[in-house]
Scaffold this motif. Sequence first.
Motif, PDB file in Angstrom:
ATOM      1  N   PRO A 139     -18.855   3.577 -11.886  1.00  0.00           N
ATOM      2  CA  PRO A 139     -20.250   3.628 -11.456  1.00  0.00           C
ATOM      3  C   PRO A 139     -20.378   3.648  -9.930  1.00  0.00           C
ATOM      4  CG  PRO A 139     -19.985   1.970 -13.158  1.00  0.00           C
ATOM      5  CD  PRO A 139     -18.601   2.446 -12.777  1.00  0.00           C
ATOM      6  N   GLU A 140     -19.456   2.980  -9.263  1.00  0.00           N
ATOM      7  CA  GLU A 140     -19.485   2.944  -7.797  1.00  0.00           C
ATOM      8  C   GLU A 140     -19.248   4.340  -7.210  1.00  0.00           C
ATOM      9  OE1 GLU A 140     -17.624   0.826  -9.667  1.00  0.00           O
ATOM     10  OE2 GLU A 140     -18.760  -1.030  -9.362  1.00  0.00           O
ATOM     11  N   VAL A 160     -25.709   8.623  -3.255  1.00  0.00           N
ATOM     12  CA  VAL A 160     -26.285   8.171  -1.979  1.00  0.00           C
ATOM     13  C   VAL A 160     -25.785   9.060  -0.838  1.00  0.00           C
ATOM     14  CG1 VAL A 160     -26.351   6.270  -0.304  1.00  0.00           C
ATOM     15  CG2 VAL A 160     -26.677   5.800  -2.744  1.00  0.00           C
ATOM     16  N   THR A 204     -27.066   1.943 -12.566  1.00  0.00           N
ATOM     17  CA  THR A 204     -26.012   2.883 -12.210  1.00  0.00           C
ATOM     18  C   THR A 204     -24.952   2.988 -13.289  1.00  0.00           C
ATOM     19  OG1 THR A 204     -24.777   1.186 -11.025  1.00  0.00           O
ATOM     20  CG2 THR A 204     -26.324   2.518  -9.748  1.00  0.00           C
ATOM     21  N   VAL A 233     -22.492   6.207  -7.542  1.00  0.00           N
ATOM     22  CA  VAL A 233     -23.475   5.746  -6.543  1.00  0.00           C
ATOM     23  C   VAL A 233     -23.096   6.271  -5.164  1.00  0.00           C
ATOM     24  CG1 VAL A 233     -24.411   3.710  -5.371  1.00  0.00           C
ATOM     25  CG2 VAL A 233     -24.187   3.722  -7.858  1.00  0.00           C
TER      26      VAL A 233
END
Length: 165
Positions: free
Chosen positions: A89-90, A97, A13, A93
């Motif tokens: 990066p979170e 998602v 990621t 993601v």
Amino acid sequence: MSVSVIGGADGPTSIFLTENYGPSWINIFGLVIVILILLPNIMYAFKFRGVENKCKNKVMNIIEQIGRYASMFLMIFNIGLTEFGFSSPEAFVFCFVGNTLLLTAYWIIWMLYFKKITFWKSMALAIIPTIIFLLCGITLGHYWLVLSAIVFGVGHIYVTYQNAR
């Protein structure tokens, strides 16, 4: 093409491919999302030709269309109104998602809708794209997209409610 690591995070990621040619005018991620939203709508238009819009409130119909086209445009094109991107990066993601789950639910509800039209399916099909546009706008820090998503949501949910009841 070069590889850059964002935030020093481990795992796939944190690796993004970037072009050495400068910023792109087209957001491929956004383009794919818009296409996936539009495909069942196009199928609906062919299957149910000539369905009358029962919403007689011209202002809300216009608000819906302005929000719809502004949201789709801002999802696809980087026009330089603001510089934006995933803050971490979170955030990427979470957006990836979240959109995967929302688009999967959207397509499943469309399949059910084609079998039998119900009020809850109509409303879900109005709400989910609004949430997708909001999710992308918030995670990208693209506040014009957030604003257009809100405008779209208000108009689309109102118009859908008028047509589904």
